[in-house]
Design a protein around this motif. Structure first.
Motif, PDB file in Angstrom:
ATOM      1  N   LEU A   1      -9.094  12.898  -7.799  1.00 26.96           N
ATOM      2  CA  LEU A   1      -8.665  13.330  -6.479  1.00 26.96           C
ATOM      3  C   LEU A   1      -7.563  12.364  -6.055  1.00 26.96           C
ATOM      4  N   ALA A   2      -6.368  12.891  -5.835  1.00 29.30           N
ATOM      5  CA  ALA A   2      -5.240  12.039  -5.460  1.00 29.30           C
ATOM      6  C   ALA A   2      -5.196  11.899  -3.940  1.00 29.30           C
ATOM      7  N   PRO A   3      -4.534  10.822  -3.450  1.00 26.91           N
ATOM      8  CA  PRO A   3      -4.471  10.629  -1.984  1.00 26.91           C
ATOM      9  C   PRO A   3      -3.827  11.813  -1.275  1.00 26.91           C
ATOM     10  N   ASP A   4      -2.981  12.578  -1.949  1.00 27.65           N
ATOM     11  CA  ASP A   4      -2.350  13.719  -1.279  1.00 27.65           C
ATOM     12  C   ASP A   4      -3.264  14.943  -1.265  1.00 27.65           C
TER      13      ASP A   4
ATOM     14  N   TYR B   1       0.817  -1.208   0.000  1.00 27.47           N
ATOM     15  CA  TYR B   1       0.000   0.000   0.000  1.00 27.47           C
ATOM     16  C   TYR B   1       0.849   1.255   0.000  1.00 27.47           C
ATOM     17  N   SER B   2       1.909   1.266   0.833  1.00 25.97           N
ATOM     18  CA  SER B   2       2.705   2.502   0.912  1.00 25.97           C
ATOM     19  C   SER B   2       3.376   2.779  -0.424  1.00 25.97           C
ATOM     20  N   ASP B   3       3.686   1.694  -1.147  1.00 23.69           N
ATOM     21  CA  ASP B   3       4.290   1.855  -2.467  1.00 23.69           C
ATOM     22  C   ASP B   3       3.254   2.347  -3.475  1.00 23.69           C
ATOM     23  N   ALA B   4       2.001   1.830  -3.344  1.00 23.61           N
ATOM     24  CA  ALA B   4       0.976   2.096  -4.351  1.00 23.61           C
ATOM     25  C   ALA B   4       0.291   3.436  -4.146  1.00 23.61           C
ATOM     26  N   ARG B   5       0.288   3.914  -2.913  1.00 25.24           N
ATOM     27  CA  ARG B   5      -0.536   5.067  -2.565  1.00 25.24           C
ATOM     28  C   ARG B   5      -0.433   6.247  -3.532  1.00 25.24           C
ATOM     29  N   PRO B   6       0.770   6.718  -3.897  1.00 25.49           N
ATOM     30  CA  PRO B   6       0.817   7.891  -4.804  1.00 25.49           C
ATOM     31  C   PRO B   6       0.365   7.570  -6.221  1.00 25.49           C
ATOM     32  N   ARG B   7       0.136   6.310  -6.523  1.00 31.81           N
ATOM     33  CA  ARG B   7      -0.273   5.934  -7.881  1.00 31.81           C
ATOM     34  C   ARG B   7      -1.786   5.761  -7.997  1.00 31.81           C
ATOM     35  N   LEU B   8      -2.506   5.913  -6.855  1.00 32.82           N
ATOM     36  CA  LEU B   8      -3.963   5.710  -6.847  1.00 32.82           C
ATOM     37  C   LEU B   8      -4.687   7.028  -7.045  1.00 32.82           C
ATOM     38  N   LEU B   9      -5.894   6.919  -7.591  1.00 30.43           N
ATOM     39  CA  LEU B   9      -6.719   8.117  -7.802  1.00 30.43           C
ATOM     40  C   LEU B   9      -8.157   7.784  -7.486  1.00 30.43           C
ATOM     41  N   GLN B  10      -8.888   8.808  -7.091  1.00 30.82           N
ATOM     42  CA  GLN B  10     -10.339   8.664  -7.068  1.00 30.82           C
ATOM     43  C   GLN B  10     -10.875   9.416  -8.285  1.00 30.82           C
ATOM     44  N   VAL B  11     -11.827   8.794  -9.007  1.00 28.19           N
ATOM     45  CA  VAL B  11     -12.420   9.449 -10.183  1.00 28.19           C
ATOM     46  C   VAL B  11     -13.820   9.896  -9.812  1.00 28.19           C
ATOM     47  N   ARG B  12     -14.098  11.159 -10.025  1.00 25.81           N
ATOM     48  CA  ARG B  12     -15.417  11.657  -9.684  1.00 25.81           C
ATOM     49  C   ARG B  12     -16.093  12.188 -10.942  1.00 25.81           C
ATOM     50  N   THR B  13     -17.322  11.756 -11.169  1.00 29.88           N
ATOM     51  CA  THR B  13     -18.119  12.300 -12.261  1.00 29.88           C
ATOM     52  C   THR B  13     -18.983  13.402 -11.656  1.00 29.88           C
ATOM     53  N   LEU B  14     -18.786  14.612 -12.124  1.00 25.95           N
ATOM     54  CA  LEU B  14     -19.505  15.752 -11.554  1.00 25.95           C
ATOM     55  C   LEU B  14     -20.556  16.243 -12.531  1.00 25.95           C
TER      56      LEU B  14
ATOM     57  N   SER C   1       2.116  15.320 -14.998  1.00 26.35           N
ATOM     58  CA  SER C   1       2.982  14.249 -15.481  1.00 26.35           C
ATOM     59  C   SER C   1       4.097  14.021 -14.455  1.00 26.35           C
ATOM     60  N   SER C   2       5.020  13.167 -14.803  1.00 26.97           N
ATOM     61  CA  SER C   2       6.126  12.763 -13.924  1.00 26.97           C
ATOM     62  C   SER C   2       5.628  12.243 -12.584  1.00 26.97           C
ATOM     63  N   LEU C   3       4.586  11.440 -12.643  1.00 25.41           N
ATOM     64  CA  LEU C   3       4.076  10.825 -11.426  1.00 25.41           C
ATOM     65  C   LEU C   3       4.518   9.364 -11.413  1.00 25.41           C
ATOM     66  N   PRO C   4       4.630   8.764 -10.221  1.00 31.10           N
ATOM     67  CA  PRO C   4       4.912   7.327 -10.184  1.00 31.10           C
ATOM     68  C   PRO C   4       3.721   6.557 -10.757  1.00 31.10           C
ATOM     69  N   TYR C   5       3.972   5.400 -11.325  1.00 32.33           N
ATOM     70  CA  TYR C   5       2.862   4.660 -11.935  1.00 32.33           C
ATOM     71  C   TYR C   5       3.049   3.155 -11.762  1.00 32.33           C
TER      72      TYR C   5
ATOM     73  N   GLY D   1     -15.593   6.568  -8.438  1.00 28.40           N
ATOM     74  CA  GLY D   1     -14.904   5.326  -8.742  1.00 28.40           C
ATOM     75  C   GLY D   1     -13.433   5.515  -8.429  1.00 28.40           C
ATOM     76  N   SER D   2     -12.632   4.539  -8.808  1.00 30.30           N
ATOM     77  CA  SER D   2     -11.199   4.629  -8.560  1.00 30.30           C
ATOM     78  C   SER D   2     -10.448   4.491  -9.876  1.00 30.30           C
ATOM     79  N   ALA D   3      -9.156   4.808  -9.855  1.00 29.06           N
ATOM     80  CA  ALA D   3      -8.320   4.669 -11.043  1.00 29.06           C
ATOM     81  C   ALA D   3      -6.881   4.500 -10.574  1.00 29.06           C
ATOM     82  N   PHE D   4      -6.009   4.112 -11.495  1.00 30.23           N
ATOM     83  CA  PHE D   4      -4.595   4.004 -11.124  1.00 30.23           C
ATOM     84  C   PHE D   4      -3.732   4.438 -12.296  1.00 30.23           C
ATOM     85  N   LEU D   5      -2.618   5.094 -11.944  1.00 26.95           N
ATOM     86  CA  LEU D   5      -1.730   5.641 -12.972  1.00 26.95           C
ATOM     87  C   LEU D   5      -0.948   4.517 -13.644  1.00 26.95           C
TER      88      LEU D   5
END
Lengths: 325, 455
Positions: free
Chosen positions: B109-112, B52-65, B137-141, B76-80
């Motif tokens: 919405l990113a975890p940070d 999880y600690s490795d994956a955390r910056p690569r996770l996203l929440q996707v919101r339909t507004l 860009s230049s995000l971990p994936y 929903g969720s997404a991943f880089l």
């Protein structure tokens, strides 16, 4: 000598007065015929014989005048042939001389046996209703499923007949319950026959249209039934009565067509095998499978057209099961 | 809070519904008696922690507004998956935006705590996948697990699903890989772990932190029975997206229609290739698909009380091949149903009424925003060889999809006309088929209804 007859609105004699060769008619008590009509002058009409001996009515200078039922023109003096009807105020009068020729005596025929016919028709209606219920019965037969609908049929016929009888009594003075009952039963049988014909015809000829548009025939039958009832109340104003029932039927058919077309544009047709009958009732020549499949191409074309028209706004009969999202 | 949860629930319920055909019948094969995820022992727990600690910056929440109101419609969720800001999620997470880009917009919405707009890059309706692009860009994936892409994962392998369930915050869930679902035309991994609404589109990774699948659905009425899209489809979509470049929001609808069309072409070709086998119903022989992705259920009214006056033995087979298109539109399912009905003490007229009522309440459903009203055609259909096949009365009813040209729902019902107090009632229901495919399958279906043995 002459007879002065006071007539009802429906031209039935309600009072008959014998007078000499001259008679005065009005509200005052020195008249030969006294009328209790506030629209009649104290001395309204004088009836006498002219120089040729024919009866003539003369207005004695009333406010409301003298009319015949033939025209709306006020007359000062009018010859009377025994058929003419005078309107004095709101009272109808007819004057006949002693030499007026009456119709010959009518022979007393055998009493019309209408009740046995009514009884036979009633039994037919009940039996047919029960038979229809029985032929569509797919559950355990229970008496309640027969009694209630049959009772319903009886009540509807009685209420319908009573309605016409009351109308008849009000407008013509004669009830004719038996006649209206006879008409109602015949009408119901006609409805039965038509419904079954449409139902079986729709299966036999494989035509959804026949079942879908059966309501047109039902309204026409309904209009005809009403017309026959009206006819039975009296032969007068035939074209008017026919016109009124035809207009009502046309309006009903139009209204139902509109509601049907609304329904078909929102809900569409049902996808089940409806109105199946035993296979022996098939009349239509069956198609080959390839022909049937090929014919569906026409359906596709109509759907392709339909998808380009936007969905109609939601109606109260919206059947979409999940539309409250 | 409750409101958010309710919306989030709707977001994944859609996905769950797309998967679970009918909730009244166990439409999935019974779950294997998999060992429940072991109680967290020390090494296991530390693995999850590391993953999880490795994956955390690569996770996203996707919101339909909702464009105008600005409030969230679904979550929903997404991943880089790339350094230039491409992320994978489910198609059903972005379906509202894809179908109505003028009404909705997408946001991540990113975890940070950072957030920003998302662009729709590519979709794969058949596998319920979508590629979205961030404005950063230049995000971990994440990278894909090689064994998973090849389909070499062993049953029982420990996996970790991640996402943001019910908008409660980013979460990691342990579970077990249980291979591909048997009776499914679309490949899905059976994952024994708790997926919840809002986790759709999140990654499920191996202990090494590499993606094995994408969270997609759970079985309603099952315990810990969840489903993933295999990694190889996700990898393939990503590669395709890279080649084709981003799609425009306006072209999404046409693209969905195009994908539905080609998906159903492949499905019907596969169905035709598997062919039909014959099953016997009383004096009749009927076609049943030989394809393995049909799940069949039988029922009879013979044991009912009061004693039925006609016995109906029904068998209904349906594919687990349905596709989620929109919250109010699932498509792709094919149902074949046969009922052999014989009168006990009904006469011919009563029997005909009984047969008419048999499928009365199993007509079309679905919103007319998506589908036209049904139109029907019915007729008697004769057999070329009356000694081998009975005469049929056939009703063909169809509706067209408003959003997608050339796609229809078709229901064909047939009843045999050779006996007065005995009948075979057959029904073929095809959702989301092209007219040609529907015609071909219906011809095959109707043409295979015959007598069990020549009289």
């Amino acid at each position: 000598m002459m007879w002065i007859e006071v007539l009802s609105r429906h031209h039935e004699v309600v009072g008959r007065y014998r007078a000499g060769d001259e008679a005065r008619i009005g509200r005052a008590y020195d008249n030969d015929v006294v009328l209790d009509d506030p629209f009649v002058a104290p001395h309204h009409v004088r009836i006498a014989r002219d120089e040729t001996g024919a009866l003539v009515a003369e207005d004695l200078g009333s406010v409301n005048g003298l009319y015949t039922t033939e025209s709306n023109a006020r007359v000062a003096r009018v010859p009377l042939d025994g058929q003419a009807i005078l309107r004095v105020g709101r009272t109808l009068l007819r004057v006949r001389a002693p030499e007026f020729a009456v119709a010959p005596e009518r022979a007393v025929g055998p009493v019309a046996r209408v009740w046995p016919v009514i009884a036979a028709l009633s039994v037919t209606v009940i039996v047919l209703s029960a038979l229809t219920l029985w032929l569509n019965e797919t559950h355990e037969p229970q008496p309640s499923r027969y009694f209630l609908p049959l009772l319903g049929v009886v009540v509807v016929v009685l209420v319908w007949t009573t309605g016409w009888t009351v109308l008849s009594r009000i407008f013509t003075g004669v009830a004719h319950f038996d006649l209206h009952l006879l008409i109602a039963l015949c009408g119901l049988l006609a409805f039965f026959a038509f419904d079954e014909l449409a139902d079986y015809g729709s299966f036999a000829l494989s035509s959804r249209g026949l079942a879908d548009y059966a309501y047109v025939g039902n309204w026409i039958l309904f209009a005809m039934l009403c017309f026959v009832h009206l006819r039975a109340m009296g032969p007068r104003r035939g074209p008017l009565k026919a016109g009124v029932v035809a207009a009502i039927a046309a309006a009903a058919i139009a209204a139902q067509s509109v509601s049907r077309s609304d329904e078909s544009s929102t809900v569409g047709q049902q996808s089940y095998l409806q109105g199946l009958k035993p296979p022996v009732f098939r009349l239509k020549h069956a198609q080959a499978l390839d022909g049937f499949i090929g014919d569906t191409t026409r359906l596709k074309e109509s759907l392709d057209k339909a998808r380009l028209t936007p969905p109609s706004s939601r109606g109260w009969f919206d059947s979409d099961p999940d539309s409250d999202e | 809070m409750k409101r958010i949860a309710a919306f989030a629930l709707a977001g994944l319920l859609a996905s769950a519904c797309a998967w679970a055909q009918g909730t009244d019948e166990p439409s999935q094969p019974p779950p294997p008696a998999a060992a429940p995820p072991a109680a967290a022992s020390v090494p296991l727990s530390s693995t999850a922690e590391a993953v999880y600690s490795d994956a955390r910056p690569r996770l996203l929440q996707v919101r339909t507004l909702v464009q105008s109101a600005g409030g969230q419609a679904t979550l929903g969720s997404a991943f880089l998956v790339s350094a230039d800001g491409l992320a994978l999620t489910n198609y059903h997470v972005v379906s509202q935006y894809a179908l109505e880009p003028s009404t909705y917009r997408l946001e991540y919405l990113a975890p940070d705590g950072t957030s920003g707009p998302l662009k729709l890059y590519a979709i794969d309706v058949a596998n319920d996948l979508a590629v979205v692009q961030l404005d950063r860009s230049s995000l971990p994936y994440f990278t894909f697990d090689e064994r998973a892409v090849k389909g070499d994962l062993p049953k029982g392998e420990r996996l970790f699903a991640m996402g943001n369930p019910l908008d409660l915050g980013f979460t990691i869930v342990e579970g077990t890989y249980n291979g591909l679902v048997d009776k499914s035309y679309n490949e899905r991994i059976h994952f024994s772990g708790a997926l919840n609404p809002g986790m759709s589109g999140g990654p499920t990774v191996t202990t090494g932190g590499r993606v094995a699948g994408v969270n997609v659905a759970k079985q309603i009425g099952g315990d810990l029975v969840s489903f993933l899209v295999p990694a190889r489809h996700a990898a393939a979509l990503l590669a395709r997206a890279r080649t084709n470049g981003p799609m425009t929001p306006e072209s999404a609808r046409a693209e969905i229609g195009h994908q539905l069309a080609s998906w159903q072409t492949a499905l019907y070709a596969a169905l035709a290739a598997r062919g039909f086998r014959t099953a016997t119903f009383g004096p009749y022989a009927v076609p049943e698909s030989a394809a393995t992705w049909f799940s069949c259920w039988s029922r009879t009214n013979a044991g009912e009380t009061p004693k039925p006056r006609a016995i109906a033995d029904q068998t209904s087979c349906s594919t687990q091949a349905s596709l989620f298109v929109a919250g109010d539109l699932d498509t792709g399912a094919i149902d074949l149903a046969h009922a052999y009905v014989r009168s006990v003490d009904l006469n011919a007229f009563q029997f005909a009424t009984f047969v008419s009522d048999l499928y009365r309440y199993e007509g079309f459903s679905g919103r007319r925003k998506r589908l036209t009203p049904a139109r029907c055609q019915e007729d008697f259909v004769r057999a070329d060889d009356p000694t081998a096949r009975p005469m049929l009365r056939v009703v063909w009813c169809a509706r067209a999809y408003r959003d997608f040209e050339g796609i229809y729902d078709v229901v064909v019902s047939a009843v045999t006309q050779d006996r007065a107090r005995e009948a075979l009632v057959s029904r073929l229901s095809m959702r989301g088929a092209s007219w040609d495919n529907a015609q071909a399958l219906a011809r095959e279906f109707l043409g295979s209804i015959g007598f069990a043995s020549a009289p």
